[in-house]
Design an enzyme around this catalytic site. Structure first.
Site, PDB file in Angstrom:
ATOM      1  N   ASN A 112      10.184  -4.286   3.455  1.00 13.30           N
ATOM      2  CA  ASN A 112       9.657  -5.472   2.849  1.00 13.30           C
ATOM      3  C   ASN A 112      10.627  -5.496   1.443  1.00 13.30           C
ATOM      4  OD1 ASN A 112       8.356  -6.919   0.312  1.00 13.30           O
ATOM      5  ND2 ASN A 112       6.748  -7.411   1.824  1.00 13.30           N
ATOM      6  N   GLY A 145       3.856  -4.584 -10.224  1.00  7.13           N
ATOM      7  CA  GLY A 145       4.972  -5.242 -10.688  1.00  7.13           C
ATOM      8  C   GLY A 145       6.013  -4.537 -10.109  1.00  7.13           C
ATOM      9  N   PHE A 146       6.069  -4.388  -8.712  1.00  6.94           N
ATOM     10  CA  PHE A 146       6.904  -3.855  -7.838  1.00  6.94           C
ATOM     11  C   PHE A 146       7.463  -2.350  -8.325  1.00  6.94           C
ATOM     12  CE2 PHE A 146       8.995  -7.913  -6.212  1.00  6.94           C
ATOM     13  CZ  PHE A 146       7.973  -8.086  -5.483  1.00  6.94           C
ATOM     14  N   THR A 201      -0.404 -14.651   3.903  1.00 11.01           N
ATOM     15  CA  THR A 201       0.247 -14.780   2.671  1.00 11.01           C
ATOM     16  C   THR A 201       0.052 -13.682   1.735  1.00 11.01           C
ATOM     17  OG1 THR A 201      -1.715 -15.512   1.446  1.00 11.01           O
ATOM     18  CG2 THR A 201      -0.588 -17.408   2.761  1.00 11.01           C
ATOM     19  N   ASN A 202       0.749 -13.890   0.586  1.00 14.63           N
ATOM     20  CA  ASN A 202       0.345 -12.862  -0.614  1.00 14.63           C
ATOM     21  C   ASN A 202      -0.771 -13.326  -1.154  1.00 14.63           C
ATOM     22  OD1 ASN A 202       1.540 -11.112  -2.474  1.00 14.63           O
ATOM     23  ND2 ASN A 202       3.549 -11.352  -1.783  1.00 14.63           N
ATOM     24  N   THR A 256       6.262 -10.635 -10.568  1.00 15.05           N
ATOM     25  CA  THR A 256       7.484 -10.419 -11.020  1.00 15.05           C
ATOM     26  C   THR A 256       8.039 -11.638 -11.550  1.00 15.05           C
ATOM     27  OG1 THR A 256       8.278  -8.719  -9.455  1.00 15.05           O
ATOM     28  CG2 THR A 256      10.117  -9.940 -10.222  1.00 15.05           C
ATOM     29  N   LEU A 285       0.746  -1.271   0.002  1.00 19.07           N
ATOM     30  CA  LEU A 285      -0.158   0.106  -0.093  1.00 19.07           C
ATOM     31  C   LEU A 285       0.855   1.127   0.161  1.00 19.07           C
ATOM     32  CD1 LEU A 285      -3.364   0.295   1.554  1.00 19.07           C
ATOM     33  CD2 LEU A 285      -1.810   2.257   2.117  1.00 19.07           C
ATOM     34  N   THR A 290       6.988  -3.346  -1.403  1.00 20.96           N
ATOM     35  CA  THR A 290       8.394  -4.002  -1.574  1.00 20.96           C
ATOM     36  C   THR A 290       9.245  -2.895  -2.231  1.00 20.96           C
ATOM     37  OG1 THR A 290       7.261  -6.185  -1.625  1.00 20.96           O
ATOM     38  CG2 THR A 290       9.318  -5.940  -2.850  1.00 20.96           C
ATOM     39  N   GLY A 346      -7.952  -9.887  -1.051  1.00 15.57           N
ATOM     40  CA  GLY A 346      -9.444  -9.496  -0.404  1.00 15.57           C
ATOM     41  C   GLY A 346     -10.000 -11.007  -0.011  1.00 15.57           C
TER      42      GLY A 346
HETATM   43  C1  LIG Z   1      -2.495  -3.469  -4.895  1.00 18.40           C
HETATM   44  C2  LIG Z   1      -1.699  -4.579  -3.996  1.00 18.40           C
HETATM   45  C3  LIG Z   1      -0.324  -4.275  -3.993  1.00 18.40           C
HETATM   46  C4  LIG Z   1       0.380  -5.120  -3.378  1.00 18.40           C
HETATM   47  N1  LIG Z   1       1.644  -5.241  -3.290  1.00 18.40           N
HETATM   48  C5  LIG Z   1       2.716  -5.957  -2.616  1.00 18.40           C
HETATM   49  C6  LIG Z   1       4.053  -5.762  -2.467  1.00 18.40           C
HETATM   50  O1  LIG Z   1       4.673  -5.024  -2.855  1.00 18.40           O
HETATM   51  N2  LIG Z   1       4.834  -6.576  -1.697  1.00 18.40           N
HETATM   52  C7  LIG Z   1       4.114  -7.625  -0.718  1.00 18.40           C
HETATM   53  O2  LIG Z   1       4.780  -8.475  -0.025  1.00 18.40           O
HETATM   54  N3  LIG Z   1       2.589  -7.820  -0.989  1.00 18.40           N
HETATM   55  C8  LIG Z   1       2.133  -6.737  -1.637  1.00 18.40           C
HETATM   56  N4  LIG Z   1       0.588  -7.061  -2.029  1.00 18.40           N
HETATM   57  C9  LIG Z   1       0.009  -8.286  -1.099  1.00 18.40           C
HETATM   58  C10 LIG Z   1      -0.531  -7.889   0.128  1.00 18.40           C
HETATM   59  O3  LIG Z   1       0.515  -7.413   1.004  1.00 18.40           O
HETATM   60  C11 LIG Z   1      -1.192  -8.916   0.899  1.00 18.40           C
HETATM   61  O4  LIG Z   1      -0.113  -9.957   1.327  1.00 18.40           O
HETATM   62  C12 LIG Z   1      -2.335  -9.470   0.346  1.00 18.40           C
HETATM   63  O5  LIG Z   1      -2.883  -8.602  -0.630  1.00 18.40           O
HETATM   64  C13 LIG Z   1      -3.330 -10.417   0.950  1.00 18.40           C
HETATM   65  O6  LIG Z   1      -3.784  -9.648   2.001  1.00 18.40           O
HETATM   66  P1  LIG Z   1      -5.326  -8.671   1.776  1.00 18.40           P
HETATM   67  O7  LIG Z   1      -6.482  -9.730   1.188  1.00 18.40           O
HETATM   68  O8  LIG Z   1      -5.639  -8.081   3.019  1.00 18.40           O
HETATM   69  O9  LIG Z   1      -5.010  -7.796   0.568  1.00 18.40           O
HETATM   70  C14 LIG Z   1      -0.095  -6.234  -2.435  1.00 18.40           C
HETATM   71  C15 LIG Z   1      -1.524  -6.290  -2.540  1.00 18.40           C
HETATM   72  C16 LIG Z   1      -2.338  -5.268  -3.382  1.00 18.40           C
HETATM   73  C17 LIG Z   1      -3.747  -5.557  -3.282  1.00 18.40           C
END
Ligand SMILES: Cc1cc2nc3c(=O)[nH]c(=O)nc-3n(C[C@H](O)[C@H](O)[C@H](O)COP(=O)(O)O)c2cc1C
Length: 353
Positions: A145, A116-117, A251-252, A184, A66, A88, A274
């Site tokens: 991160n 994409g970072f 998790t991611n 990535t 975020l 990240t 989500g």
């Molecule tokens: C728009 C967006 C960008 C994200 N960017 C990253 C990131 O840069 N690095 C990372 O470790 N996770 C990233 N995530 C993953 C979130 O940190 C989280 O692990 C994932 O969305 C699940 O949680 P949530 O359902 O509460 O969103 C991103 C998620 C979203 C929605």
């Protein structure tokens, strides 16, 4: 906190998702700088917990992604988080994928992103972290991160992680090593046995060196995907245990689309977050909790949309939780609700022990 978000959400949802994100961040910063945000935000929940040698003021954190450039920590800090994970970040600045690259699936309380970072690089990131007061004033903890640049071949990924680890180490309460973004190319391969052993072995050695240089041990956690087989989770648990990694973030986002079949955005490329990732991440957390040594720190993230979801994540085996997509759908009120519910449950549990 008064739930102003209820009124703003409709206007925000009329905009492209990434534009809405940028506008929200800009508004939040200006409300924060003018002192208004501090005045309207409620008190943050005090429910301290010791983990990895750190004291977290409460168990609810912001998930990575975020605030990729660590540009909004002080404003986000006023929302009641116990900890904030930014990034990240990659060694060099990079633009990420072409826009549009972030999509709402409103009916599912979900997002798909393929950012994409996109970020301004680790030097800029550190300069931003150094400007913030939130952690140094004792309000909460900052996790940093780290990842790899898109142009770095996967065989050289360790070089990028080492560059980032050295740069962020002195400024972090903890470091999160992201090997699970789906956006990535080949990044998730780093979760496989040989690659994971090699990468984490190098990072662990570097962490020990940095601890001596800086006179402070900074815990390092590994962030993993929800789309892992039981065998893969077993492998990861084995490596984390053997190398004495400090914790895991589970998790991611997911690459699966089962939960959102038929939605107009379901086939967009990227990671789904989500509500649809809630059970998937809980499954990984529950299994990890069984496989890892007692007390091994787990941060649970994925699909927390309510206070009950946050409590369920703790009950699945997480020590702390993080939120991202829930904030888009529920607004900042979710943070306090989740932290209060978790605090209440631990009090009730303690009274029975
Ligand atoms: C728009 C967006 C960008 C994200 N960017 C990253 C990131 O840069 N690095 C990372 O470790 N996770 C990233 N995530 C993953 C979130 O940190 C989280 O692990 C994932 O969305 C699940 O949680 P949530 O359902 O509460 O969103 C991103 C998620 C979203 C929605």
């Amino acid at each position: 906190m008064i739930d102003f978000y209820k009124f703003g959400r409709k206007a925000l949802f009329a905009l492209d998702a990434e534009v809405a994100h940028e506008k929200t961040m800009a508004l939040m910063d200006s409300l924060s700088n003018s002192g208004i945000l501090g005045a309207i935000a409620g008190k943050s929940v005090r429910d301290p917990i010791e983990l990895m040698g750190l004291t977290f003021p409460n168990r609810v954190g912001l998930a990575a992604g975020l605030d990729k450039n660590a540009a909004h920590i002080d404003a986000l800090g006023k929302m009641g988080f116990g900890f904030i994970e930014v990034g990240t970040v990659t060694p060099l600045a990079q633009p990420g994928n072409p826009k549009p690259r972030m999509f709402r699936l409103v009916e599912h309380n979900a997002l798909i992103n393929r950012l994409g970072f996109n970020n301004l690089g680790v030097d800029h990131f550190i300069s931003q972290v150094m400007r913030t007061r939130w952690q140094s004033d004792g309000h909460g903890l900052i996790g940093l991160n780290i990842g790899k640049n898109a142009n770095t071949p996967i065989a050289n990924a360790h070089e990028d992680y080492l560059i980032c680890l050295r740069a962020v180490y002195p400024h972090a309460a903890y470091v999160a090593v992201n090997i699970s973004s789906p956006n990535t190319q080949n990044l998730r391969r780093l979760q496989e046995a040989d690659e994971l052993n090699a990468l984490l072995g190098l990072l662990k050695t570097e962490q020990s060196k940095l601890a001596k240089v800086h006179g402070r041990y900074v815990p390092m956690l590994i962030k993993i995907a929800p789309d892992l087989t039981i065998e893969q989770i077993d492998t990861i648990a084995g490596v984390l245990t053997r190398l004495k990694i400090d914790g895991v973030i589970a998790t991611n986002t997911t690459l699966t689309r089962d939960a959102v079949q038929g939605h107009v955005n379901a086939q967009q490329t990227g990671g789904l977050s989500g509500a649809p990732v809630f059970e998937l991440s809980n499954r990984v957390i529950t299994y990890l909790r069984q496989q890892l040594p007692t007390g091994f720190p787990i941060i649970g993230v994925g699909g927390i949309l309510s206070a009950n979801d946050a409590v369920a994540k703790i009950n699945a085996g997480a020590d702390l939780v993080q939120i991202y997509t829930g904030l888009i759908y529920r607004g900042p009120a979710l943070i306090g609700e989740a932290a209060r519910a978790i605090a209440l449950q631990s009090k009730v549990k303690a009274s029975y022990e």
